[in-house]
Design a protein around this motif. Structure first.
Motif, PDB file in Angstrom:
ATOM      1  N   GLY A  63       0.801  -1.216   0.000  1.00 58.10           N
ATOM      2  CA  GLY A  63       0.000   0.000   0.000  1.00 58.10           C
ATOM      3  C   GLY A  63       0.833   1.263   0.000  1.00 58.10           C
ATOM      4  N   GLU A  64       1.951   1.245   0.695  1.00 56.64           N
ATOM      5  CA  GLU A  64       2.814   2.430   0.788  1.00 56.64           C
ATOM      6  C   GLU A  64       3.685   2.609  -0.455  1.00 56.64           C
ATOM      7  OE1 GLU A  64       2.966   4.804   2.879  1.00 56.64           O
ATOM      8  OE2 GLU A  64       2.000   4.137   4.727  1.00 56.64           O
ATOM      9  N   ALA A  65       3.976   1.526  -1.160  1.00 60.06           N
ATOM     10  CA  ALA A  65       4.876   1.587  -2.311  1.00 60.06           C
ATOM     11  C   ALA A  65       4.210   2.259  -3.505  1.00 60.06           C
ATOM     12  CB  ALA A  65       5.332   0.178  -2.692  1.00 60.06           C
ATOM     13  N   SER A  66       5.032   2.706  -4.430  1.00 62.75           N
ATOM     14  CA  SER A  66       4.521   3.287  -5.665  1.00 62.75           C
ATOM     15  C   SER A  66       3.926   2.201  -6.539  1.00 62.75           C
ATOM     16  CB  SER A  66       5.656   3.979  -6.422  1.00 62.75           C
ATOM     17  OG  SER A  66       6.614   3.030  -6.863  1.00 62.75           O
ATOM     18  N   THR A  67       3.131   2.601  -7.502  1.00 61.66           N
ATOM     19  CA  THR A  67       2.489   1.638  -8.390  1.00 61.66           C
ATOM     20  C   THR A  67       3.464   1.049  -9.408  1.00 61.66           C
ATOM     21  OG1 THR A  67       1.770   3.465  -9.824  1.00 61.66           O
ATOM     22  CG2 THR A  67       0.213   2.682  -8.156  1.00 61.66           C
ATOM     23  N   ALA A  68       4.734   1.433  -9.306  1.00 56.37           N
ATOM     24  CA  ALA A  68       5.759   0.818 -10.161  1.00 56.37           C
ATOM     25  C   ALA A  68       6.001  -0.632  -9.753  1.00 56.37           C
ATOM     26  CB  ALA A  68       7.065   1.608 -10.083  1.00 56.37           C
ATOM     27  N   ASP A  69       5.577  -0.974  -8.531  1.00 56.69           N
ATOM     28  CA  ASP A  69       5.686  -2.345  -8.024  1.00 56.69           C
ATOM     29  C   ASP A  69       7.115  -2.871  -8.067  1.00 56.69           C
ATOM     30  OD1 ASP A  69       2.966  -2.578  -7.391  1.00 56.69           O
ATOM     31  OD2 ASP A  69       2.463  -3.153  -9.450  1.00 56.69           O
ATOM     32  N   VAL A  70       8.019  -2.106  -7.473  1.00 59.18           N
ATOM     33  CA  VAL A  70       9.434  -2.489  -7.388  1.00 59.18           C
ATOM     34  C   VAL A  70       9.648  -3.304  -6.114  1.00 59.18           C
ATOM     35  CG1 VAL A  70      11.799  -1.624  -7.212  1.00 59.18           C
ATOM     36  CG2 VAL A  70      10.124  -0.424  -8.648  1.00 59.18           C
ATOM     37  N   PHE A  71      10.136  -4.520  -6.262  1.00 57.24           N
ATOM     38  CA  PHE A  71      10.322  -5.386  -5.098  1.00 57.24           C
ATOM     39  C   PHE A  71      11.197  -4.733  -4.039  1.00 57.24           C
ATOM     40  CE2 PHE A  71      13.272  -8.273  -2.929  1.00 57.24           C
ATOM     41  CZ  PHE A  71      12.374  -8.951  -2.126  1.00 57.24           C
ATOM     42  N   GLU A  72      12.328  -4.155  -4.454  1.00 62.37           N
ATOM     43  CA  GLU A  72      13.261  -3.564  -3.493  1.00 62.37           C
ATOM     44  C   GLU A  72      12.618  -2.429  -2.697  1.00 62.37           C
ATOM     45  OE1 GLU A  72      15.521  -5.733  -6.561  1.00 62.37           O
ATOM     46  OE2 GLU A  72      13.928  -4.225  -6.642  1.00 62.37           O
ATOM     47  N   GLU A  73      11.748  -1.672  -3.355  1.00 62.99           N
ATOM     48  CA  GLU A  73      11.034  -0.594  -2.665  1.00 62.99           C
ATOM     49  C   GLU A  73      10.121  -1.172  -1.589  1.00 62.99           C
ATOM     50  OE1 GLU A  73       7.984   3.111  -3.774  1.00 62.99           O
ATOM     51  OE2 GLU A  73       8.391   1.517  -5.234  1.00 62.99           O
ATOM     52  N   MET A  74       9.358  -2.194  -1.929  1.00 64.33           N
ATOM     53  CA  MET A  74       8.468  -2.818  -0.958  1.00 64.33           C
ATOM     54  C   MET A  74       9.259  -3.483   0.171  1.00 64.33           C
ATOM     55  SD  MET A  74       5.270  -4.301  -3.235  1.00 64.33           S
ATOM     56  CE  MET A  74       6.221  -5.123  -4.534  1.00 64.33           C
ATOM     57  N   ALA A  75      10.380  -4.093  -0.162  1.00 63.64           N
ATOM     58  CA  ALA A  75      11.210  -4.741   0.856  1.00 63.64           C
ATOM     59  C   ALA A  75      11.787  -3.716   1.816  1.00 63.64           C
ATOM     60  CB  ALA A  75      12.324  -5.539   0.190  1.00 63.64           C
ATOM     61  N   ALA A  76      12.197  -2.565   1.283  1.00 67.95           N
ATOM     62  CA  ALA A  76      12.729  -1.501   2.135  1.00 67.95           C
ATOM     63  C   ALA A  76      11.658  -0.987   3.087  1.00 67.95           C
ATOM     64  CB  ALA A  76      13.264  -0.360   1.269  1.00 67.95           C
ATOM     65  N   LEU A  77      10.453  -0.797   2.573  1.00 74.50           N
ATOM     66  CA  LEU A  77       9.342  -0.338   3.400  1.00 74.50           C
ATOM     67  C   LEU A  77       9.025  -1.350   4.502  1.00 74.50           C
ATOM     68  CD1 LEU A  77       7.138   1.037   0.510  1.00 74.50           C
ATOM     69  CD2 LEU A  77       7.959   2.406   2.442  1.00 74.50           C
ATOM     70  N   ALA A  78       9.006  -2.616   4.140  1.00 72.94           N
ATOM     71  CA  ALA A  78       8.728  -3.665   5.124  1.00 72.94           C
ATOM     72  C   ALA A  78       9.778  -3.669   6.226  1.00 72.94           C
ATOM     73  CB  ALA A  78       8.670  -5.028   4.434  1.00 72.94           C
TER      74      ALA A  78
END
Length: 211
Positions: free
Chosen positions: A25-40
């Motif tokens: 939900g917080e990540a951009s709609t680019a759906d970059v795994f590294e971005e989501m992993a960093a947020l997590a």
């Protein structure tokens, strides 16, 4: 990304699903795994630093940390309500789950030790943005994903003492410390800039890294 076996995609405990949904939900709609992993990684780090035994209690008690939990964010709601089959069909949600598992297992921290993040609102609300008003500094040119300028807010702490010298009161002012920004970038992935507080700010003020 290499896909997980179907049986693993459908086996989600509530904490993993919650963390994955927040990252998604917080990540951009680019759906970059590294971005989501960093947020997590940040969400889990913040939860532990603030003394919570579970993400559910953290998000329930500190609702302002991640607004997607309570503001009707569509991506968050989509993953929270997704069936095993729906998760399996979505590469992005599958990556969000992998991002959550990466955080729980102590895997790669793509945020590089960050405790905070910002999306596009740091550009659209630049003049009034909290971090901008308190000073931001980019530590790497690759972090300039929104083409915004650095900002400073000079803080100088002084100590004034008085002493009697030859029958006269002498005033002496000494500078104790100074700093001109609080937030320093640690990474930029997808549409998110990641931050930590500067060492000088924390050393001089005694601030906690997670506050």
């Amino acid at each position: 990304m290499t896909s997980e076996p179907a049986e693993n995609k459908g086996t989600l405990d509530s904490e993993t699903r919650l963390l994955a949904a927040i990252a998604y939900g917080e990540a951009s709609t680019a759906d970059v795994f590294e971005e989501m992993a960093a947020l997590a990684s940040i969400v889990l780090r913040q939860s532990k630093a603030r003394g919570y035994s579970s993400l559910a209690s953290f998000t329930g008690n500190e609702k302002s940390f991640s607004f997607v939990v309570s503001d009707g964010n569509k991506r968050y709601k989509r993953l929270m309500g997704a069936t095993a089959a729906q998760l399996e069909k979505s590469a992005a949600m599958t990556d969000a789950i992998k991002a959550a598992r990466n955080a729980f297992s102590g895997g790669t921290d793509y945020s590089n030790g960050a405790y905070f993040w910002d999306g596009a609102d740091i550009k659209t609300k630049y003049e009034t943005h909290f971090k901008v008003r308190h000073g931001i500094r980019f530590t790497n040119p690759s972090h300039y994903i929104y083409s915004i300028r650095e900002s400073t807010k000079l803080i100088i702490k002084k100590k004034t003492t008085k002493a009697k010298v030859d029958g006269k009161i002498v005033t002496n002012t000494k500078e104790l410390y100074r700093y001109d920004h609080i937030y320093e970038s640690t990474a930029a992935l997808g549409g998110t800039i990641f931050w930590k507080q500067s060492d000088d700010y924390m050393k001089f003020t005694g601030a906690k890294a997670y506050r």
